[in-house]
Design an enzyme around this catalytic site. Structure first.
Site, PDB file in Angstrom:
ATOM      1  N   CYS A   1      55.662 -27.148  97.734  1.00 46.48           N
ATOM      2  CA  CYS A   1      55.924 -27.903  96.502  1.00 46.48           C
ATOM      3  C   CYS A   1      56.827 -29.101  96.809  1.00 46.48           C
ATOM      4  CB  CYS A   1      56.478 -26.998  95.413  1.00 46.48           C
ATOM      5  SG  CYS A   1      56.352 -27.754  93.766  1.00 46.48           S
TER       6      CYS A   1
ATOM      7  N   HIS B   1      51.951 -23.277  94.945  1.00 40.74           N
ATOM      8  CA  HIS B   1      52.936 -22.252  95.299  1.00 40.74           C
ATOM      9  C   HIS B   1      52.243 -21.036  95.904  1.00 40.74           C
ATOM     10  CE1 HIS B   1      56.585 -24.006  93.571  1.00 40.74           C
ATOM     11  NE2 HIS B   1      55.769 -24.578  92.710  1.00 40.74           N
TER      12      HIS B   1
ATOM     13  N   GLU C   1      53.561 -18.562  97.220  1.00 37.30           N
ATOM     14  CA  GLU C   1      54.337 -17.365  96.868  1.00 37.30           C
ATOM     15  C   GLU C   1      54.032 -16.881  95.454  1.00 37.30           C
ATOM     16  OE1 GLU C   1      55.413 -20.397  96.774  1.00 37.30           O
ATOM     17  OE2 GLU C   1      56.991 -20.676  95.268  1.00 37.30           O
TER      18      GLU C   1
END
Lengths: 263, 200
Positions: B82, B180, B182
């Site tokens: 990001c 993202h 994650e």
């Protein structure tokens, strides 16, 4: 394809326990928000929302612990709302692992809190949550779970919070909340058509058709629901299938994703 | 040893958790340039404003030099996430113009709402469309959450938000993803898993 319509299950959490949540059969402890979050993660929810309805502000540590434990096992975005009064409250939640923080009552008494959060942590993590009821000729902002009128026009308030830096607007109809009669589509659309930030429709979902209507007719970017998921009437996959059948872009089913990671 | 750079970015722990879930058992969260100098792999997270993140990274004495040497000279595998990916650019134009690390030629500019169907922030799941073969980036769906996007060289994947938007950039041992991983469930964890095995 373009960005997908999001399906967001919402869990009410009080003192670290789910008050109104899913009765997934495989859960050992149906009151544990972390277990429910894990089940929604496996089911392919697009995001998850925790609403902390803990009565006392002194017990904030409990929700931080829940967020921390959830972030450790869930790999989808998590929005946490309830009791956020300052940018420091937001910071504590973000550091614990929340991706977005929803501000409601505090943004009514002091809209600048939205700008504070957006400037420090970015608009992308600042959700303005608005509870509204129909009044003559429009909608009025209510606080305290829809009990306290404010005299503030809900559409104007929502647009102002977006201008102050909110990256998303979570719009709940208190007239519809809990009725299962569908979203207040006029309210959702009145806001969604006048702002360039995403709007999440909330309040009143009774079935999958309501989710479709929220996107198609309410012009929302995401649909939030509680009880249809909680009582097992519909799964996340059912919700995605219903949206897809209406021609709305949604994610592929979980089973079509990376097999190594599909639980 | 994998070094996850701690410069105050909010999503640090989510990234650490996801790396652990992807199989990383030797991870340190660090603001120490000496640890970066010894790391086998480096991950730079980031959320919020470009300028604030660039300032925070530069405020750590010796960090930018350590990153430059370890990543650009010694070719340690690097992943920016990001704003951590955006920092690889020459500059960012968020609340003023701020210099980035200058590793990949390009600038980070504001996304303009293309239509009422392409709202900003670009928030939610969207396609990752590789522009060519890359060992880490495959077609799929990932979670995006940003109002600014990279415009420049070495784009290896795009997404569609009222037109193409950079989803990943990279060259040699460097990879940056706008989305993202994650927070992208199985798709994102699989990318992290491949990053952990990349070039070793």
């Amino acid at each position: 394809m373009t960005v997908r319509a999001r399906v967001i299950p919402c869990l009410d959490v009080a003192n670290g326990r789910v008050v109104k949540g899913v009765n997934f059969v495989e859960l050992r402890d149906a009151g544990d928000p972390v277990e429910q979050a894990r089940a929604y993660d496996a089911a392919g929810a697009d995001e998850l929302c925790f609403l902390d309805i803990t009565a006392s502000h002194e017990d904030r540590g409990t929700i931080l612990d829940v967020v921390r434990r959830t972030a450790a096992v869930c790999f989808m975005p998590l929005t946490v709302g309830g009791g956020v009064r300052t940018a420091d409250d937001a910071r504590a939640l973000l550091l614990a692992g929340a991706d977005k923080v929803a501000v409601n009552s505090a943004a009514v008494s002091r809209p600048e809190v939205v700008a504070d959060i957006a400037e420090r942590f970015g608009s992308q993590c600042c959700v303005a949550s608005i509870d509204a009821r129909r009044v003559d000729g429009g909608w009025e902002v209510f606080t305290h779970g829809g009990r306290r009128p404010t005299g503030i026009d809900a559409v104007a308030h929502a647009l102002r919070l977006a201008e102050l830096g909110a990256g998303e607007l979570l719009v709940t109809s208190m007239d519809r909340d809990g009725t299962r009669g569908g979203y207040d589509l006029d309210l959702i659309r009145a806001i969604a058509d006048r702002t360039t930030v995403p709007v999440v429709a909330s309040g009143g979902v009774g079935g999958l058709d309501d989710l479709v209507a929220g996107i198609r007719d309410g012009h929302a970017s995401a649909v939030l629901a509680a009880s249809i998921f909680h009582f097992g009437e519909a799964s996340i996959a059912d919700a995605h299938a219903a949206l897809a059948a209406a021609g709305i872009p949604v994610r592929r089913p979980v089973t079509a994703q990376e097999p190594r990671w599909t639980r | 040893m994998l070094a996850l750079i701690d410069y105050g970015a909010g999503n640090l722990y989510s990234v650490a958790n996801a790396l652990k879930a992807a199989g990383c058992d030797d991870l340190i969260v660090t603001a120490d340039p000496d640890a970066v100098a010894r790391a086998d792999r480096i991950v730079l997270p980031g959320v919020g404003a470009f300028g604030a993140c660039a300032r925070a990274l530069r405020s750590i004495d010796g960090m930018v030099d350590a990153l430059d040497r370890r990543v650009r000279t010694e070719a340690a595998p690097f992943l920016g996430v990001c704003v951590g990916m955006q920092l690889m650019a020459d500059a960012g134009e968020e609340m003023g113009t701020h210099p980035g690390l200058g590793w990949i030629a390009g600038r980070v500019r504001k996304l303009e709402p293309g239509s009422m169907d392409a709202k900003v922030p670009h928030m939610g799941w969207n396609d990752v469309i590789p522009t060519g073969e890359h060992p880490l980036i495959v077609p799929g769906e990932a979670y995006f959450l940003h109002s600014y996007a990279f415009d420049g060289a070495d784009v290896i994947a795009t997404t569609d938000h009222a037109g193409p938007v950079t989803a990943a950039i990279g060259r040699d041992n460097m990879l940056g993803v706008q989305f993202h991983p994650e927070k992208s469930q199985s798709y994102g964890l699989a990318i992290l898993e491949r990053f952990l095995a990349w070039r070793s």
